[in-house]
Design a protein around this motif. Structure first.
Motif, short mmCIF file in Angstrom:
data_model
loop_
_atom_site.label_atom_id
_atom_site.label_comp_id
_atom_site.label_asym_id
_atom_site.label_seq_id
_atom_site.Cartn_x
_atom_site.Cartn_y
_atom_site.Cartn_z
N SER A 425 -10.56 8.26 -31.05
CA SER A 425 -11.40 9.46 -31.13
C SER A 425 -11.21 10.40 -29.96
O SER A 425 -11.38 11.62 -30.10
N ASP A 426 -10.91 9.84 -28.78
CA ASP A 426 -10.71 10.71 -27.61
C ASP A 426 -9.24 11.00 -27.35
O ASP A 426 -8.91 11.78 -26.46
N ASP A 427 -8.35 10.39 -28.12
CA ASP A 427 -6.92 10.67 -28.01
C ASP A 427 -6.49 11.75 -29.00
O ASP A 427 -5.76 12.68 -28.66
N LEU A 428 -6.96 11.59 -30.25
CA LEU A 428 -6.51 12.47 -31.32
C LEU A 428 -7.65 13.28 -31.93
O LEU A 428 -7.40 14.17 -32.74
N GLY A 429 -8.88 12.94 -31.57
CA GLY A 429 -10.04 13.65 -32.11
C GLY A 429 -10.65 14.60 -31.12
O GLY A 429 -10.03 15.00 -30.13
N GLN A 430 -11.92 14.96 -31.35
CA GLN A 430 -12.58 15.97 -30.54
C GLN A 430 -13.40 15.39 -29.39
O GLN A 430 -13.91 16.15 -28.57
#
Length: 488
Positions: A425-430
């Motif tokens: 979530s914090d690599d590819l998401g917001q």
């Protein structure tokens, strides 16, 4: 649909015309009856309820309802959730309600909105992630990655949204609890241990990602999967030619066959060629060799698939492979996208995955690194559709073949796979903070956290049992052939 209500005069008599009145006078004097969908505004109402609960207001959420009040809540929620399908008199809607009545696990799978309205606004203190939204034992499986090779991961993104990480754990825990009862008949003691293993698998993996940050490289493949998953890889494998001819194609291989599941609509090929071209343009990928020239060969409607999405339009598009002899054709599925069951129910967050198909595509791109390149969002004649590739090795586990020991092993692996999806979530998401250490801290002390998840699961499962009983009684009385209306 709603019937027109009869009007009455001020003294309570029938509102017909008086002697000597003209038809035009009668039409003018008779008040009009206006009917509107009762569901209009309910999403906003629940969004406000979520905010109030998150802020600590003392309100009564739906989970606290009992008796007839709970029955009416269940009935109105299911009517609202299936409003379009009921209004369109979709055969799939009737089939779906029959399916929901057939078992508690199917009812759980097909009523996510009901489940999440019971969770409205809770866990506002917990770290947010790109949540899957519909975690249960059959929403993990084998699917193609970006190179068309099989991997094991989460496989249904229809409900994905930014939400507290605990929402996926709680939904998944209830899913394993109900399935372990309905499918395997396990005692409560054994089910508690299965849920604990699911949470343990999640926390172990999350602690590992917090320390080593390997979440982008930890795909479960045939060569590195636990024994319970390696067996699934072997069972899922099938030669593409045999899969195509056995399940989809006419004997000459020139298009889809017609049967009770597949309804060819070859005349729509041009429309879906545009959809495929739009998908490729939006995704911006280089067409893989195995997809030939992305030429649409045939199109069909797929009937009777899914549980939550049963009754929604679903199309299979046959793409001609490079050999042009139907031995290596590929199939792209287009399914109508709908609003997430979690929308308006999660605690307020600044993270927004978008709406309908764009939201689903965003969730897949975050949670399934190097996943199916055909997973995306397109608009077909003004309607939002999500897309994905069908594959000969796309499969999920047969729960009725698992022993108690392998149930626990499988639950632990699914927990670890879910942790990987969240960790991205914090690599590819917001998500703009370090997810993994935040979740590890929020889940401490671990024994208490696991106890709380198991406690939630047991309480929610008891409520589900009663909801299903009331639903079955209402279904027998044709409660879901109409939608709720407000008459005035």
């Amino acid at each position: 649909m709603a019937k027109r209500a009869s009007s009455k005069s001020a003294d309570g008599s029938s509102g017909g015309s008086k002697s000597g009145s003209s038809k035009s006078s009668k039409a003018k004097d008779q008040p009009k009856v206006v009917a509107v969908h009762k569901s209009e505004g309910r999403v906003d109402a629940f969004r406000k309820l979520s905010q109030r609960i998150a802020e600590g207001d003392q309100v009564v959420p739906p989970a606290m309802l009992t008796g007839e009040a709970r029955r009416n809540h269940v009935r109105s929620t299911l009517r609202e959730d299936h409003q379009t399908r009921i209004e369109e008199r979709s055969m799939g809607a009737e089939v779906k309600f029959d399916k929901l009545a057939s078992s508690r696990f199917k009812f759980f799978r097909g009523t996510a909105l009901l489940f999440y309205r019971d969770m409205v606004g809770i866990d506002s203190n917990m770290p947010s992630v790109m949540a899957l939204g519909d975690v249960h034992p059959e929403n993990f499986g084998i699917m193609p990655n970006s190179d068309g090779a099989p991997i094991f991961s989460v496989n249904d993104f229809d409900e994905t949204i930014y939400a507290p990480f605990t929402w996926d754990l709680k939904r998944g825990g209830v899913g394993f609890w109900v399935a372990a009862h309905d499918v395997a008949g396990f005692s409560k003691k054994k089910r508690r241990k299965i849920i604990a293993r699911f949470v343990k698998g999640y926390l172990d993996a999350m602690e590992n990602y917090a320390q080593y940050a390997t979440e982008k490289n930890d795909d479960y493949r045939m060569d590195n999967s636990p024994k319970v998953i390696r067996r699934l890889f072997k069972e899922a494998y099938e030669e593409r030619r045999e899969w195509l001819w056995g399940d989809y194609l006419k004997p000459n291989g020139r298009g889809f066959r017609a049967d009770d599941e597949l309804q060819p609509i070859s005349s729509e090929a041009e429309k879906f060629q545009k959809a495929v071209n739009d998908l490729a343009s939006a995704k911006g990928f280089e067409v893989p060799d195995r997809a030939g020239e992305l030429k649409v060969k045939d199109v069909c409607v797929r009937h009777g698939q899914g549980t939550a999405s049963l009754g929604l339009p679903r199309y299979y598009v046959l793409i001609e492979g490079p050999s042009k002899d139907a031995t290596d054709d590929i199939i792209i599925e287009f399914k109508r996208a709908r609003r997430s069951a979690l929308e308006g129910l999660t605690p307020s967050t600044e993270f927004d995955a978008g709406s309908n198909a764009e939201r689903i595509a965003h969730g897949q791109s975050v949670q399934l690194a190097r996943g199916d390149i055909f997973y995306g969002a397109v608009e077909i004649e003004g309607t939002s559709f999500m897309s994905r590739e069908r594959a000969p090795f796309r499969d999920d586990i047969d729960l009725d073949e698992l022993s108690y020991g392998t149930w626990k092993e499988y639950a632990e692996v699914c927990g670890a796979v879910l942790a990987q999806a969240h960790a991205l979530s914090d690599d590819l998401g917001q998500i703009d903070y370090d997810v993994e250490p935040s979740i590890v801290a929020a889940a401490s002390p671990r024994p208490l956290f696991i106890r709380d998840i198991v406690g939630f699961v047991e309480e929610a499962a008891d409520r589900l049992k009663e909801d299903h009983r009331m639903f079955c009684e209402d279904h027998e009385l044709d409660a879901f052939k109409n939608i709720d209306m407000v008459y005035r």
